[in-house]
Design a protein around this motif. Structure first.
Motif, PDB file in Angstrom:
ATOM      1  N   ALA A   1       0.841  -1.197   0.000  1.00  0.00           N
ATOM      2  CA  ALA A   1       0.000   0.000   0.000  1.00  0.00           C
ATOM      3  C   ALA A   1       0.874   1.244   0.000  1.00  0.00           C
ATOM      4  CB  ALA A   1      -0.934  -0.007   1.207  1.00  0.00           C
ATOM      5  N   ILE A   2       1.940   1.216   0.770  1.00  0.00           N
ATOM      6  CA  ILE A   2       2.859   2.362   0.823  1.00  0.00           C
ATOM      7  C   ILE A   2       3.548   2.539  -0.534  1.00  0.00           C
ATOM      8  CG2 ILE A   2       5.008   3.206   1.847  1.00  0.00           C
ATOM      9  CD1 ILE A   2       4.019   1.849   4.497  1.00  0.00           C
ATOM     10  N   LYS A   3       4.023   1.440  -1.107  1.00  0.00           N
ATOM     11  CA  LYS A   3       4.687   1.519  -2.415  1.00  0.00           C
ATOM     12  C   LYS A   3       3.724   2.032  -3.486  1.00  0.00           C
ATOM     13  CE  LYS A   3       7.996  -2.252  -1.826  1.00  0.00           C
ATOM     14  NZ  LYS A   3       8.309  -3.621  -2.246  1.00  0.00           N
ATOM     15  N   ASN A   4       2.501   1.485  -3.509  1.00  0.00           N
ATOM     16  CA  ASN A   4       1.520   1.888  -4.513  1.00  0.00           C
ATOM     17  C   ASN A   4       1.140   3.347  -4.341  1.00  0.00           C
ATOM     18  OD1 ASN A   4       1.511  -0.625  -5.707  1.00  0.00           O
ATOM     19  ND2 ASN A   4      -0.235  -1.349  -4.537  1.00  0.00           N
ATOM     20  N   ASN A   5       0.984   3.781  -3.095  1.00  0.00           N
ATOM     21  CA  ASN A   5       0.647   5.178  -2.856  1.00  0.00           C
ATOM     22  C   ASN A   5       1.766   6.085  -3.357  1.00  0.00           C
ATOM     23  OD1 ASN A   5      -1.117   7.248  -1.748  1.00  0.00           O
ATOM     24  ND2 ASN A   5       0.507   7.550  -0.251  1.00  0.00           N
ATOM     25  N   ASP A   6       3.011   5.689  -3.108  1.00  0.00           N
ATOM     26  CA  ASP A   6       4.145   6.477  -3.588  1.00  0.00           C
ATOM     27  C   ASP A   6       4.150   6.556  -5.117  1.00  0.00           C
ATOM     28  OD1 ASP A   6       4.942   6.844  -0.979  1.00  0.00           O
ATOM     29  OD2 ASP A   6       6.576   5.387  -1.059  1.00  0.00           O
ATOM     30  N   ALA A   7       3.830   5.444  -5.767  1.00  0.00           N
ATOM     31  CA  ALA A   7       3.799   5.427  -7.231  1.00  0.00           C
ATOM     32  C   ALA A   7       2.700   6.339  -7.761  1.00  0.00           C
ATOM     33  CB  ALA A   7       3.598   3.997  -7.729  1.00  0.00           C
TER      34      ALA A   7
ATOM     35  N   ASN B   1       3.915  14.338 -11.249  1.00  0.00           N
ATOM     36  CA  ASN B   1       4.799  14.514 -12.401  1.00  0.00           C
ATOM     37  C   ASN B   1       4.241  13.829 -13.650  1.00  0.00           C
ATOM     38  OD1 ASN B   1       6.999  15.819 -10.868  1.00  0.00           O
ATOM     39  ND2 ASN B   1       7.113  13.826  -9.869  1.00  0.00           N
ATOM     40  N   PRO B   2       3.063  14.217 -14.092  1.00  0.00           N
ATOM     41  CA  PRO B   2       2.444  13.500 -15.215  1.00  0.00           C
ATOM     42  C   PRO B   2       3.243  13.601 -16.511  1.00  0.00           C
ATOM     43  CG  PRO B   2       1.236  15.501 -14.726  1.00  0.00           C
ATOM     44  CD  PRO B   2       2.259  15.321 -13.632  1.00  0.00           C
ATOM     45  N   ASN B   3       3.920  14.704 -16.745  1.00  0.00           N
ATOM     46  CA  ASN B   3       4.670  14.853 -17.990  1.00  0.00           C
ATOM     47  C   ASN B   3       5.888  13.948 -18.039  1.00  0.00           C
ATOM     48  OD1 ASN B   3       2.881  16.763 -18.945  1.00  0.00           O
ATOM     49  ND2 ASN B   3       3.997  18.447 -17.995  1.00  0.00           N
ATOM     50  N   GLU B   4       6.439  13.621 -16.881  1.00  0.00           N
ATOM     51  CA  GLU B   4       7.623  12.772 -16.839  1.00  0.00           C
ATOM     52  C   GLU B   4       7.266  11.294 -16.949  1.00  0.00           C
ATOM     53  OE1 GLU B   4      10.008  13.676 -13.449  1.00  0.00           O
ATOM     54  OE2 GLU B   4       9.814  15.822 -13.746  1.00  0.00           O
ATOM     55  N   THR B   5       6.043  10.936 -16.603  1.00  0.00           N
ATOM     56  CA  THR B   5       5.689   9.520 -16.593  1.00  0.00           C
ATOM     57  C   THR B   5       4.689   9.147 -17.678  1.00  0.00           C
ATOM     58  OG1 THR B   5       3.986   9.975 -14.948  1.00  0.00           O
ATOM     59  CG2 THR B   5       6.131   9.249 -14.130  1.00  0.00           C
ATOM     60  N   SER B   6       4.082  10.134 -18.328  1.00  0.00           N
ATOM     61  CA  SER B   6       3.094   9.854 -19.356  1.00  0.00           C
ATOM     62  C   SER B   6       3.752   9.826 -20.734  1.00  0.00           C
ATOM     63  CB  SER B   6       1.994  10.914 -19.355  1.00  0.00           C
ATOM     64  OG  SER B   6       1.311  10.903 -18.140  1.00  0.00           O
ATOM     65  N   GLU B   7       3.322   8.890 -21.542  1.00  0.00           N
ATOM     66  CA  GLU B   7       3.793   8.823 -22.916  1.00  0.00           C
ATOM     67  C   GLU B   7       2.749   9.484 -23.807  1.00  0.00           C
ATOM     68  OE1 GLU B   7       4.639   4.831 -24.060  1.00  0.00           O
ATOM     69  OE2 GLU B   7       5.802   4.420 -22.259  1.00  0.00           O
ATOM     70  N   PRO B   8       3.163  10.070 -24.909  1.00  0.00           N
ATOM     71  CA  PRO B   8       2.187  10.666 -25.822  1.00  0.00           C
ATOM     72  C   PRO B   8       1.310   9.577 -26.434  1.00  0.00           C
ATOM     73  CG  PRO B   8       4.429  10.874 -26.684  1.00  0.00           C
ATOM     74  CD  PRO B   8       4.532  10.243 -25.336  1.00  0.00           C
ATOM     75  N   LEU B   9       0.076   9.955 -26.762  1.00  0.00           N
ATOM     76  CA  LEU B   9      -0.830   9.003 -27.385  1.00  0.00           C
ATOM     77  C   LEU B   9      -0.349   8.689 -28.798  1.00  0.00           C
ATOM     78  CD1 LEU B   9      -4.296  10.465 -26.345  1.00  0.00           C
ATOM     79  CD2 LEU B   9      -3.136   8.479 -25.380  1.00  0.00           C
ATOM     80  N   THR B  10      -0.386   7.410 -29.138  1.00  0.00           N
ATOM     81  CA  THR B  10      -0.026   6.992 -30.489  1.00  0.00           C
ATOM     82  C   THR B  10      -1.255   7.128 -31.381  1.00  0.00           C
ATOM     83  OG1 THR B  10      -0.681   4.698 -30.116  1.00  0.00           O
ATOM     84  CG2 THR B  10       1.601   5.291 -29.548  1.00  0.00           C
ATOM     85  N   ALA B  11      -1.060   6.980 -32.674  1.00  0.00           N
ATOM     86  CA  ALA B  11      -2.188   7.007 -33.611  1.00  0.00           C
ATOM     87  C   ALA B  11      -3.164   5.886 -33.278  1.00  0.00           C
ATOM     88  CB  ALA B  11      -1.677   6.877 -35.040  1.00  0.00           C
ATOM     89  N   GLN B  12      -2.631   4.737 -32.869  1.00  0.00           N
ATOM     90  CA  GLN B  12      -3.474   3.602 -32.495  1.00  0.00           C
ATOM     91  C   GLN B  12      -4.297   3.933 -31.242  1.00  0.00           C
ATOM     92  OE1 GLN B  12      -1.256   0.028 -31.724  1.00  0.00           O
ATOM     93  NE2 GLN B  12      -3.070  -1.276 -31.806  1.00  0.00           N
ATOM     94  N   ASP B  13      -3.681   4.586 -30.264  1.00  0.00           N
ATOM     95  CA  ASP B  13      -4.395   5.006 -29.057  1.00  0.00           C
ATOM     96  C   ASP B  13      -5.545   5.941 -29.412  1.00  0.00           C
ATOM     97  OD1 ASP B  13      -2.569   3.605 -27.430  1.00  0.00           O
ATOM     98  OD2 ASP B  13      -1.306   5.387 -27.150  1.00  0.00           O
ATOM     99  N   LYS B  14      -5.243   6.942 -30.258  1.00  0.00           N
ATOM    100  CA  LYS B  14      -6.251   7.923 -30.645  1.00  0.00           C
ATOM    101  C   LYS B  14      -7.403   7.267 -31.404  1.00  0.00           C
ATOM    102  CE  LYS B  14      -2.935  11.714 -30.733  1.00  0.00           C
ATOM    103  NZ  LYS B  14      -2.181  12.649 -31.557  1.00  0.00           N
TER     104      LYS B  14
END
Length: 103
Positions: free
Chosen positions: A48-54, A61-74
């Motif tokens: 629970a502590i690890k998951n909360n930290d994640a 920091n969403p910009n550091e951990t998020s990947e841009p959407l691909t054409a397939q995602d869109k």
């Protein structure tokens, strides 16, 4: 249309239990199972502590951990939105009732 995954996951995977419920289970537990119960509770707490930290990291920091959407995602998102508009989806309450009945 945005989907609130937090609500979905909390409704699907989690049932509320109070400390009173847990204490009642512990009171019924045979003495020989105490060590296993203790170890499992420690495991749950650690995760629970690890998951909360994640989650905190992801939210802060969403910009550091998020990947841009691909054409397939869109394309998948457009398809899902079309399904919603066309009525090819079931409301969550209908799906939940089916799960509760084991359908």
């Amino acid at each position: 249309m945005a989907v609130n995954l937090t609500i979905f996951f909390s409704e699907v995977f989690f049932q509320m239990a109070s400390k009173k419920d847990l204490y009642a289970l512990i009171d019924k537990l045979p003495d020989k199972e105490f060590l296993a119960a203790k170890r499992y509770l420690e495991f749950l707490l650690e995760n629970a502590i690890k998951n909360n930290d994640a989650w905190e990291e992801l939210l802060n920091n969403p910009n550091e951990t998020s990947e841009p959407l691909t054409a397939q995602d869109k394309a998948a998102i457009r398809e899902a939105e079309e399904d919603i508009k066309a009525g090819r989806v079931k409301p969550w309450e209908v799906v939940k009732k089916g799960l509760d009945r084991g359908v």
